[in-house]
Design a protein around this motif. Sequence first.
Motif, PDB file in Angstrom:
ATOM      1  N   THR A 187      -2.556  -2.982   7.500  1.00 24.59           N
ATOM      2  CA  THR A 187      -2.966  -2.195   6.334  1.00 24.59           C
ATOM      3  C   THR A 187      -3.632  -0.903   6.774  1.00 24.59           C
ATOM      4  O   THR A 187      -3.371   0.171   6.214  1.00 24.59           O
ATOM      5  CB  THR A 187      -3.927  -3.014   5.450  1.00 24.59           C
ATOM      6  N   LEU A 188      -4.493  -0.987   7.763  1.00 27.05           N
ATOM      7  CA  LEU A 188      -5.141   0.215   8.291  1.00 27.05           C
ATOM      8  C   LEU A 188      -4.108   1.192   8.839  1.00 27.05           C
ATOM      9  O   LEU A 188      -4.200   2.405   8.609  1.00 27.05           O
ATOM     10  CB  LEU A 188      -6.137  -0.177   9.384  1.00 27.05           C
ATOM     11  N   ALA A 189      -3.123   0.683   9.551  1.00 22.52           N
ATOM     12  CA  ALA A 189      -2.079   1.554  10.102  1.00 22.52           C
ATOM     13  C   ALA A 189      -1.293   2.233   8.988  1.00 22.52           C
ATOM     14  O   ALA A 189      -1.006   3.435   9.050  1.00 22.52           O
ATOM     15  CB  ALA A 189      -1.150   0.743  10.999  1.00 22.52           C
ATOM     16  N   ALA A 190      -0.937   1.479   7.935  1.00 20.76           N
ATOM     17  CA  ALA A 190      -0.187   2.045   6.822  1.00 20.76           C
ATOM     18  C   ALA A 190      -0.988   3.136   6.124  1.00 20.76           C
ATOM     19  O   ALA A 190      -0.433   4.176   5.734  1.00 20.76           O
ATOM     20  CB  ALA A 190       0.183   0.943   5.828  1.00 20.76           C
ATOM     21  N   ALA A 191      -2.293   2.924   5.966  1.00 14.40           N
ATOM     22  CA  ALA A 191      -3.141   3.918   5.314  1.00 14.40           C
ATOM     23  C   ALA A 191      -3.256   5.179   6.159  1.00 14.40           C
ATOM     24  O   ALA A 191      -3.176   6.301   5.639  1.00 14.40           O
ATOM     25  CB  ALA A 191      -4.525   3.323   5.054  1.00 14.40           C
ATOM     26  N   ARG A 235      -8.883  10.092   4.074  1.00 15.29           N
ATOM     27  CA  ARG A 235      -9.849   9.364   4.892  1.00 15.29           C
ATOM     28  C   ARG A 235      -9.584   7.870   4.774  1.00 15.29           C
ATOM     29  O   ARG A 235      -9.305   7.369   3.682  1.00 15.29           O
ATOM     30  CB  ARG A 235     -11.279   9.679   4.452  1.00 15.29           C
ATOM     31  N   VAL A 236      -9.672   7.177   5.909  1.00 11.44           N
ATOM     32  CA  VAL A 236      -9.536   5.726   5.940  1.00 11.44           C
ATOM     33  C   VAL A 236     -10.823   5.131   6.469  1.00 11.44           C
ATOM     34  O   VAL A 236     -11.305   5.513   7.542  1.00 11.44           O
ATOM     35  CB  VAL A 236      -8.351   5.281   6.830  1.00 11.44           C
ATOM     36  N   LEU A 237     -11.391   4.208   5.710  1.00 10.24           N
ATOM     37  CA  LEU A 237     -12.616   3.524   6.112  1.00 10.24           C
ATOM     38  C   LEU A 237     -12.295   2.061   6.370  1.00 10.24           C
ATOM     39  O   LEU A 237     -11.532   1.444   5.626  1.00 10.24           O
ATOM     40  CB  LEU A 237     -13.683   3.632   5.012  1.00 10.24           C
ATOM     41  N   VAL A 238     -12.878   1.508   7.409  1.00  8.70           N
ATOM     42  CA  VAL A 238     -12.659   0.101   7.730  1.00  8.70           C
ATOM     43  C   VAL A 238     -13.592  -0.753   6.882  1.00  8.70           C
ATOM     44  O   VAL A 238     -14.816  -0.565   6.894  1.00  8.70           O
ATOM     45  CB  VAL A 238     -12.903  -0.171   9.229  1.00  8.70           C
ATOM     46  N   ASP A 239     -13.003  -1.675   6.138  1.00 13.49           N
ATOM     47  CA  ASP A 239     -13.789  -2.569   5.280  1.00 13.49           C
ATOM     48  C   ASP A 239     -14.287  -3.734   6.128  1.00 13.49           C
ATOM     49  O   ASP A 239     -13.749  -4.838   6.092  1.00 13.49           O
ATOM     50  CB  ASP A 239     -12.920  -3.063   4.120  1.00 13.49           C
ATOM     51  N   GLU A 240     -15.346  -3.488   6.871  1.00 13.60           N
ATOM     52  CA  GLU A 240     -15.862  -4.500   7.797  1.00 13.60           C
ATOM     53  C   GLU A 240     -16.521  -5.669   7.068  1.00 13.60           C
ATOM     54  O   GLU A 240     -16.488  -6.808   7.539  1.00 13.60           O
ATOM     55  CB  GLU A 240     -16.856  -3.862   8.760  1.00 13.60           C
ATOM     56  N   ARG A 241     -17.109  -5.416   5.919  1.00 16.62           N
ATOM     57  CA  ARG A 241     -17.826  -6.487   5.213  1.00 16.62           C
ATOM     58  C   ARG A 241     -16.879  -7.428   4.478  1.00 16.62           C
ATOM     59  O   ARG A 241     -17.183  -8.610   4.318  1.00 16.62           O
ATOM     60  CB  ARG A 241     -18.822  -5.876   4.223  1.00 16.62           C
ATOM     61  N   GLU A 242     -15.764  -6.907   3.984  1.00 16.76           N
ATOM     62  CA  GLU A 242     -14.811  -7.705   3.211  1.00 16.76           C
ATOM     63  C   GLU A 242     -15.538  -8.517   2.137  1.00 16.76           C
ATOM     64  O   GLU A 242     -15.366  -9.729   2.002  1.00 16.76           O
ATOM     65  CB  GLU A 242     -13.994  -8.616   4.125  1.00 16.76           C
ATOM     66  N   LEU A 285       0.803  -1.220   0.000  1.00 18.56           N
ATOM     67  CA  LEU A 285       0.000   0.000   0.000  1.00 18.56           C
ATOM     68  C   LEU A 285       0.838   1.274   0.000  1.00 18.56           C
ATOM     69  O   LEU A 285       0.485   2.250  -0.683  1.00 18.56           O
ATOM     70  CB  LEU A 285      -0.943  -0.007   1.211  1.00 18.56           C
ATOM     71  N   GLU A 286       1.937   1.295   0.737  1.00 20.09           N
ATOM     72  CA  GLU A 286       2.743   2.515   0.818  1.00 20.09           C
ATOM     73  C   GLU A 286       3.236   2.948  -0.558  1.00 20.09           C
ATOM     74  O   GLU A 286       3.222   4.138  -0.889  1.00 20.09           O
ATOM     75  CB  GLU A 286       3.933   2.315   1.760  1.00 20.09           C
ATOM     76  N   ARG A 287       3.632   1.988  -1.365  1.00 21.09           N
ATOM     77  CA  ARG A 287       4.109   2.301  -2.713  1.00 21.09           C
ATOM     78  C   ARG A 287       2.994   2.918  -3.564  1.00 21.09           C
ATOM     79  O   ARG A 287       3.217   3.871  -4.302  1.00 21.09           O
ATOM     80  CB  ARG A 287       4.647   1.035  -3.365  1.00 21.09           C
ATOM     81  N   THR A 288       1.793   2.400  -3.411  1.00 23.76           N
ATOM     82  CA  THR A 288       0.645   2.960  -4.132  1.00 23.76           C
ATOM     83  C   THR A 288       0.361   4.384  -3.685  1.00 23.76           C
ATOM     84  O   THR A 288       0.177   5.295  -4.512  1.00 23.76           O
ATOM     85  CB  THR A 288      -0.603   2.090  -3.887  1.00 23.76           C
ATOM     86  N   LEU A 289       0.333   4.594  -2.401  1.00 25.58           N
ATOM     87  CA  LEU A 289       0.033   5.926  -1.877  1.00 25.58           C
ATOM     88  C   LEU A 289       1.141   6.919  -2.205  1.00 25.58           C
ATOM     89  O   LEU A 289       0.874   8.104  -2.432  1.00 25.58           O
ATOM     90  CB  LEU A 289      -0.209   5.848  -0.371  1.00 25.58           C
ATOM     91  N   GLU A 341      -8.703  20.109  -6.760  1.00 28.26           N
ATOM     92  CA  GLU A 341      -8.784  19.507  -5.432  1.00 28.26           C
ATOM     93  C   GLU A 341      -8.791  17.985  -5.566  1.00 28.26           C
ATOM     94  O   GLU A 341      -9.632  17.423  -6.253  1.00 28.26           O
ATOM     95  CB  GLU A 341     -10.053  19.979  -4.717  1.00 28.26           C
ATOM     96  N   LEU A 342      -7.850  17.340  -4.900  1.00 30.28           N
ATOM     97  CA  LEU A 342      -7.709  15.892  -5.000  1.00 30.28           C
ATOM     98  C   LEU A 342      -7.705  15.279  -3.611  1.00 30.28           C
ATOM     99  O   LEU A 342      -6.974  15.723  -2.733  1.00 30.28           O
ATOM    100  CB  LEU A 342      -6.411  15.536  -5.720  1.00 30.28           C
ATOM    101  N   GLU A 343      -8.536  14.256  -3.413  1.00 32.10           N
ATOM    102  CA  GLU A 343      -8.561  13.551  -2.138  1.00 32.10           C
ATOM    103  C   GLU A 343      -8.346  12.063  -2.372  1.00 32.10           C
ATOM    104  O   GLU A 343      -8.662  11.535  -3.437  1.00 32.10           O
ATOM    105  CB  GLU A 343      -9.892  13.775  -1.409  1.00 32.10           C
ATOM    106  N   THR A 344      -7.786  11.401  -1.367  1.00 32.89           N
ATOM    107  CA  THR A 344      -7.527   9.966  -1.436  1.00 32.89           C
ATOM    108  C   THR A 344      -8.252   9.280  -0.294  1.00 32.89           C
ATOM    109  O   THR A 344      -8.091   9.645   0.873  1.00 32.89           O
ATOM    110  CB  THR A 344      -6.021   9.662  -1.333  1.00 32.89           C
ATOM    111  N   ILE A 345      -9.049   8.278  -0.646  1.00 35.32           N
ATOM    112  CA  ILE A 345      -9.814   7.512   0.336  1.00 35.32           C
ATOM    113  C   ILE A 345      -9.393   6.058   0.242  1.00 35.32           C
ATOM    114  O   ILE A 345      -9.428   5.453  -0.840  1.00 35.32           O
ATOM    115  CB  ILE A 345     -11.327   7.645   0.084  1.00 35.32           C
ATOM    116  N   VAL A 346      -8.970   5.484   1.358  1.00 32.82           N
ATOM    117  CA  VAL A 346      -8.571   4.081   1.406  1.00 32.82           C
ATOM    118  C   VAL A 346      -9.616   3.308   2.204  1.00 32.82           C
ATOM    119  O   VAL A 346      -9.962   3.697   3.316  1.00 32.82           O
ATOM    120  CB  VAL A 346      -7.182   3.907   2.057  1.00 32.82           C
TER     121      VAL A 346
END
Length: 234
Positions: free
Chosen positions: A44-48, A56-63, A17-21, A32-37
């Motif tokens: 992964t959450l910590a890296a985001a 903004r970081v959202l938790v993918d609870e449903r997977e 993920l870090e390389r992507t970000l 204006e550009l925003e990034t949402i993970v």
Amino acid sequence: MDSASVVVPAREEAAHLERTLDSLLGQVFDGELETIVVASGSATLAAAREHPVTDRVLVDERENGPGTARNRGVAAATGDLLLFTDADTVVPPKWVRRHRRHCATPSVVGVGGPLRPITDAVRHRLLFRLLSDWWYRVSWPVGFVQQPGCDCSARRSAFEAVGGFDESLPFLEDTDLSLRLRDEGLVVYDHTCPVETSARRQREEGYLPLFLAYFVGYLEYAIPGRSPTRAHFR
């Protein structure tokens, strides 16, 4: 169109993920550009959350797959232009600008580009060129548009009009969205807007088995009342 949002689904992708970000941090874009993970997995959450490009970081609870994660990211996004890439993908510095330039044509509602492997291995380079570039150049003109999920964009108005990604599809959700977007306008293939992405699935599964699985999926998708439901892609 001066505002854009990039949505990145990331399920257990701390190693990539870090390389992507980093590649999104270097975007040359005058709006204006925003990034949402939309992420799952503690690392992964910590890296985001730690990366400076992330708004903004959202938790993918449903997977429930990338389509569901992308829809959730769009629901939290504010941009008029929606861009999608994956957590194992690196985009070029002018990636957002190149997608946005097509929006100068009012009839354009979506854009897709080719894929290149991150690895320098000749085999992967040749096969990606054939299957993730030339295949698009042949299929797009006859109406079989297939925006790859890690290199695509859509106008928010068109995305919302077609209901976003179909969350019931375990794969081919990006092709399905592309074909439905055609009802709203033009979906453009830009061969000058490539991204580099991981070839790990191709290495692990093999090109022929993947090609056959997708071919069967295309056939199932084309038959009324059927959908691509191979457990291999769940």
